[in-house]
Design a protein around this motif. Structure first.
Motif, PDB file in Angstrom:
ATOM      1  N   ALA A  39       0.822  -1.211   0.000  1.00  0.00           N
ATOM      2  CA  ALA A  39       0.000   0.000   0.000  1.00  0.00           C
ATOM      3  C   ALA A  39       0.860   1.267   0.000  1.00  0.00           C
ATOM      4  O   ALA A  39       0.450   2.294  -0.523  1.00  0.00           O
ATOM      5  N   ARG A  40       2.026   1.177   0.561  1.00  0.00           N
ATOM      6  CA  ARG A  40       2.898   2.350   0.644  1.00  0.00           C
ATOM      7  C   ARG A  40       4.032   2.331  -0.380  1.00  0.00           C
ATOM      8  O   ARG A  40       4.896   3.188  -0.385  1.00  0.00           O
ATOM      9  N   GLY A  41       4.045   1.298  -1.210  1.00  0.00           N
ATOM     10  CA  GLY A  41       5.053   1.223  -2.262  1.00  0.00           C
ATOM     11  C   GLY A  41       6.430   0.805  -1.782  1.00  0.00           C
ATOM     12  O   GLY A  41       7.427   1.063  -2.440  1.00  0.00           O
ATOM     13  N   TYR A  42       6.502   0.151  -0.624  1.00  0.00           N
ATOM     14  CA  TYR A  42       7.779  -0.345  -0.112  1.00  0.00           C
ATOM     15  C   TYR A  42       8.046  -1.717  -0.720  1.00  0.00           C
ATOM     16  O   TYR A  42       7.128  -2.516  -0.900  1.00  0.00           O
ATOM     17  N   ASN A  43       9.296  -2.009  -0.983  1.00  0.00           N
ATOM     18  CA  ASN A  43       9.650  -3.292  -1.583  1.00  0.00           C
ATOM     19  C   ASN A  43      10.118  -4.278  -0.514  1.00  0.00           C
ATOM     20  O   ASN A  43      10.794  -3.890   0.439  1.00  0.00           O
ATOM     21  N   ARG A  60       7.737 -15.887  13.722  1.00  0.00           N
ATOM     22  CA  ARG A  60       8.706 -14.826  13.437  1.00  0.00           C
ATOM     23  C   ARG A  60       8.706 -14.623  11.926  1.00  0.00           C
ATOM     24  O   ARG A  60       8.850 -15.571  11.155  1.00  0.00           O
ATOM     25  N   ILE A  61       8.549 -13.376  11.522  1.00  0.00           N
ATOM     26  CA  ILE A  61       8.631 -13.000  10.115  1.00  0.00           C
ATOM     27  C   ILE A  61       9.930 -12.222   9.958  1.00  0.00           C
ATOM     28  O   ILE A  61      10.161 -11.255  10.682  1.00  0.00           O
ATOM     29  N   THR A  62      10.770 -12.664   9.041  1.00  0.00           N
ATOM     30  CA  THR A  62      12.017 -11.954   8.755  1.00  0.00           C
ATOM     31  C   THR A  62      11.845 -11.292   7.396  1.00  0.00           C
ATOM     32  O   THR A  62      11.545 -11.960   6.404  1.00  0.00           O
ATOM     33  N   ILE A  63      12.006  -9.965   7.385  1.00  0.00           N
ATOM     34  CA  ILE A  63      11.811  -9.181   6.173  1.00  0.00           C
ATOM     35  C   ILE A  63      13.107  -8.434   5.861  1.00  0.00           C
ATOM     36  O   ILE A  63      13.662  -7.773   6.735  1.00  0.00           O
ATOM     37  N   VAL A  64      13.565  -8.553   4.632  1.00  0.00           N
ATOM     38  CA  VAL A  64      14.682  -7.735   4.169  1.00  0.00           C
ATOM     39  C   VAL A  64      14.095  -6.694   3.228  1.00  0.00           C
ATOM     40  O   VAL A  64      13.360  -7.030   2.295  1.00  0.00           O
ATOM     41  N   THR A  65      14.375  -5.426   3.513  1.00  0.00           N
ATOM     42  CA  THR A  65      13.867  -4.323   2.709  1.00  0.00           C
ATOM     43  C   THR A  65      14.945  -3.264   2.585  1.00  0.00           C
ATOM     44  O   THR A  65      15.940  -3.297   3.320  1.00  0.00           O
ATOM     45  N   SER A  66      14.764  -2.345   1.660  1.00  0.00           N
ATOM     46  CA  SER A  66      15.731  -1.268   1.466  1.00  0.00           C
ATOM     47  C   SER A  66      15.011   0.056   1.372  1.00  0.00           C
ATOM     48  O   SER A  66      13.889   0.128   0.877  1.00  0.00           O
ATOM     49  N   VAL A  71      12.400   6.161   5.660  1.00  0.00           N
ATOM     50  CA  VAL A  71      11.438   5.159   5.205  1.00  0.00           C
ATOM     51  C   VAL A  71      11.508   3.927   6.104  1.00  0.00           C
ATOM     52  O   VAL A  71      10.471   3.364   6.493  1.00  0.00           O
ATOM     53  N   ILE A  72      12.719   3.509   6.461  1.00  0.00           N
ATOM     54  CA  ILE A  72      12.866   2.359   7.376  1.00  0.00           C
ATOM     55  C   ILE A  72      12.191   2.679   8.702  1.00  0.00           C
ATOM     56  O   ILE A  72      11.482   1.835   9.271  1.00  0.00           O
ATOM     57  N   ASP A  73      12.368   3.903   9.209  1.00  0.00           N
ATOM     58  CA  ASP A  73      11.704   4.314  10.454  1.00  0.00           C
ATOM     59  C   ASP A  73      10.187   4.247  10.318  1.00  0.00           C
ATOM     60  O   ASP A  73       9.491   3.796  11.235  1.00  0.00           O
TER      61      ASP A  73
END
Length: 177
Positions: A39-43, A60-66, A71-73
């Protein structure tokens, strides 16, 4: 007057972050989290989910994002507000942590290409889990960059197919994060 428009956040540095999200293990939780990102366009670069308690109540969900730090905050704050979320930890910000990924890599080849595939697999500590006279399926685990390097080299020898698990990560030390 010909004023140039300045970007709101010029030259923001994009950083890769690994997030650990502890959630209730119930239907729809993963859809809520993925929905927040889309919804926010984050990958999402990598996503893994596993039940982590004996009674199957917590996952536990492990998510890698950039993204840029702001944006990370935002991602962290928005994840923390979701009802089924117990805890969100940015393992990258926390400090030293362990990340591993597993991949199955199918390579076809005969003769010299077959020998080269076996030699490279030995160097990367990948092990053949299926072999035929015309192909191998190698299992490799390690950091994402190690897996990426192995796949890149196998392209030159006859890469056919790749299946990757995504990143599993955990903070170092004696305490749970």
């Amino acid at each position: 007057m010909n004023a140039k428009l300045q970007p709101l956040f010029p030259q923001e540095t994009v950083e890769r972050h690994t997030l650990s999200v502890v959630v209730d293990n119930e239907a729809g939780v993963l859809a809520k989290i993925v929905g927040l990102f889309s919804a926010r366009g984050y990958n999402i670069e990598s996503l893994t989910v596993a039940d982590v308690t004996d009674d199957h109540a917590i996952s536990r969900i492990t998510i890698v994002t950039s993204g840029p730090p702001r944006v990370i905050d935002q991602i962290m704050a928005q994840l923390d507000r979701l009802v089924p979320v117990h805890r969100v930890t940015d393992l990258t910000e926390l400090g030293p942590h362990v990340e591993r990924e597993l991949a199955l890599v199918k390579v076809a080849g005969t003769g010299e290409k077959r020998s080269e595939a076996l030699r490279l697999a030995d160097i990367f500590r990948a092990r053949p889990v299926d072999t035929s006279t015309a192909s191998f399926v190698f299992e490799i685990s390690g950091s994402s960059s190690k897996v990426d390097q192995f796949i890149t080299l196998m392209r030159e020898v006859g890469l056919v197919e790749v299946a990757r698990t995504g990143v599993a990560a955990m903070a170092r030390g004696k305490d749970a994060e």
